[in-house]
Write an enzyme that holds these catalytic residues in place. Structure first.
Site, mmCIF file in Angstrom:
data_model
loop_
_atom_site.group_PDB
_atom_site.id
_atom_site.type_symbol
_atom_site.label_atom_id
_atom_site.label_comp_id
_atom_site.label_asym_id
_atom_site.label_seq_id
_atom_site.Cartn_x
_atom_site.Cartn_y
_atom_site.Cartn_z
ATOM 1 N N GLY A 1 -1.536 1.241 -4.810
ATOM 2 C CA GLY A 1 -2.826 0.666 -4.448
ATOM 3 C C GLY A 1 -3.959 1.383 -5.128
ATOM 4 O O GLY A 1 -4.010 2.615 -5.110
ATOM 5 N N TYR B 1 9.720 -4.029 -9.293
ATOM 6 C CA TYR B 1 8.391 -3.821 -9.862
ATOM 7 C C TYR B 1 7.572 -2.733 -9.193
ATOM 8 O O TYR B 1 6.895 -1.961 -9.851
ATOM 9 C CB TYR B 1 7.620 -5.152 -9.795
ATOM 10 C CG TYR B 1 6.147 -5.064 -10.121
ATOM 11 C CD1 TYR B 1 5.723 -5.020 -11.450
ATOM 12 C CD2 TYR B 1 5.192 -5.023 -9.113
ATOM 13 C CE1 TYR B 1 4.366 -4.939 -11.752
ATOM 14 C CE2 TYR B 1 3.845 -4.947 -9.413
ATOM 15 C CZ TYR B 1 3.435 -4.900 -10.727
ATOM 16 O OH TYR B 1 2.119 -4.820 -11.026
ATOM 17 N N CYS C 1 0.846 -1.191 0.000
ATOM 18 C CA CYS C 1 0.000 0.000 0.000
ATOM 19 C C CYS C 1 0.882 1.242 0.000
ATOM 20 O O CYS C 1 2.103 1.150 0.009
ATOM 21 C CB CYS C 1 -0.916 0.020 1.228
ATOM 22 S SG CYS C 1 -1.995 -1.422 1.370
ATOM 23 N N ASN D 1 1.286 0.227 5.719
ATOM 24 C CA ASN D 1 1.793 -0.506 4.559
ATOM 25 C C ASN D 1 2.620 -1.661 5.089
ATOM 26 O O ASN D 1 3.641 -1.444 5.748
ATOM 27 C CB ASN D 1 2.648 0.416 3.684
ATOM 28 C CG ASN D 1 3.385 -0.319 2.569
ATOM 29 O OD1 ASN D 1 4.461 0.092 2.157
ATOM 30 N ND2 ASN D 1 2.819 -1.396 2.071
ATOM 31 N N GLY D 2 2.174 -2.883 4.842
ATOM 32 C CA GLY D 2 2.905 -4.050 5.322
ATOM 33 C C GLY D 2 1.974 -5.189 5.656
ATOM 34 O O GLY D 2 0.786 -5.170 5.308
#
Length: 372
Positions: free
Chosen positions: A28, A242, A2, A102-103
């Site tokens: 996201g 990526y 995210c 985020n995680g």
């Protein structure tokens, strides 16, 4: 997987958060949210979809204050529905608190079962929600200490922001799995998953939070703490392969340069006897350019990607073969016809999309297709 953004002590904080989330949209696309504060209460708005669809001027006007945190979501724990959108915001005995994460917490199920056994009632299936329960239950004296106490009990990855009426807390897990950056806008501290969010709003990029670092911002200023046990660094390589934007620099390494160099190494390890090199866009482009340069083969744009494809679309009742791939990618026949083509992709999971891309290239006239 995210994106998070936070700012403290800036006029139009929610507007700046909105812009910052735009720059992190690639992290996201399922939902977006902002929680702001005017020092007296928290104001929240969350919605499914892209940032520009989730907010308009009227919505942002209902998010007053000089401090805010925001989130764009790619679901990895919990479903994609609105109940799992972030930032999560709750009221508790100690006041109000919001969190954007985020995680992934690898001990999420164990912690949730323990909390439910103690009487906690959950509103979502997101692993992030366990934190607000843990903060509320912590016996530490200050909110910052309660947050540190809670984060010491979870395992896994977190680059995370907390907002109360009195402070903004940013923390990165001891392994440093996911990025979290610190910047400044006219003296106001700014936090974001990636530096391009700073550039969009005119902020400077100062540094990344160190693995295991927690930064607390309040009326007295900003202070850095190290409340977690030191661990070996385990930064996720997929950020450079990526996930991150090519114009970002993370862990001191340019994402664009890393991808270009990966393409060069790929050419050394797996060369192709080809006439032209193309990429599966967009994130494979830099690697394809490095691959072509190393082999001295022409790099061309052989596949065009539609930038107007959302996460959902209406498929025709009479099924079109490979509809999903055709909707996203279209071949440039002038580049491909009669050529031996090396096509560079940056990631593969099941290979189903790769198989469809190879067929698309052959249908466009490619004599040979070398997938790398």
């Amino acid at each position: 997987m995210c994106g998070v953004f936070g700012i403290w002590g800036a006029k139009e904080a929610s507007n700046l958060a909105y812009l910052g989330l735009h720059a992190l949209q690639h992290r996201g696309q399922e939902s977006a949210g902002i929680v702001s504060s005017d020092g007296g209460r928290l104001f929240a708005h969350r919605a499914l979809g892209l940032v520009q669809d989730a907010f308009d001027q009227r919505t942002l006007e209902r998010l007053p204050g000089d401090r805010a945190i925001g989130h764009v979501r790619y679901s990895t724990a919990g479903g994609a529905g609105i109940k799992n959108a972030q930032p999560i915001a709750v009221d508790w005995a100690g006041g109000s608190i919001a969190v954007a994460h985020n995680g992934n917490f690898t001990n999420f199920e164990e912690m949730r079962e323990r909390l439910e056994a103690g009487g906690s009632i959950f509103q979502s299936s997101s692993d992030t929600e366990i934190l607000v329960h843990m903060v509320a239950k912590s016996r530490e004296a200050t909110t910052a200490d309660k947050i540190a106490d809670s984060l010491r009990q979870v395992q896994g990855a977190f680059s995370i922001l907390f907002l109360t009426n009195d402070e903004l807390v940013a923390a990165r897990d001891p392994h440093g799995f996911r990025p979290l950056c610190l910047g400044t806008l006219d003296g106001a501290p700014v936090f974001a998953s990636e530096p391009p969010a700073f550039e969009l709003i005119g902020a400077t990029f100062d540094r990344e939070l160190a693995p295991g670092e927690m930064v607390v911002v309040d009326r007295q200023g900003m202070r850095s703490l190290r409340p977690f046990e030191e661990r070996p660094r385990k930064t996720c390589i997929f950020e450079h392969v990526y996930f991150a934007r090519p114009d970002a620099t993370l862990a001191g390494v340019s994402v664009y340069e890393a991808r270009r160099r990966l393409g060069e190494i790929l050419a050394e390890e797996q060369p192709a006897n080809a006439d032209v090199v193309i990429a599966v866009p967009d994130s494979g482009v830099a690697s394809a350019m490095g691959y072509a340069k190393k082999l001295g083969i022409s790099y061309e744009v052989g596949l065009l990607r539609s930038h107007y494809v959302g996460r959902t679309f209406i498929e025709p009742t009479q099924s079109i073969r490979h509809f999903g791939v055709k909707l996203k990618l279209s071949p440039v026949k002038k580049v491909l016809d009669g050529q031996r083509v090396a096509v560079i992709d940056d990631s593969i999971v099941r290979g189903t999309t790769s198989r469809k891309i190879v067929k698309m290239l052959r249908d466009a006239g490619a004599k040979e297709v070398h997938l790398r």
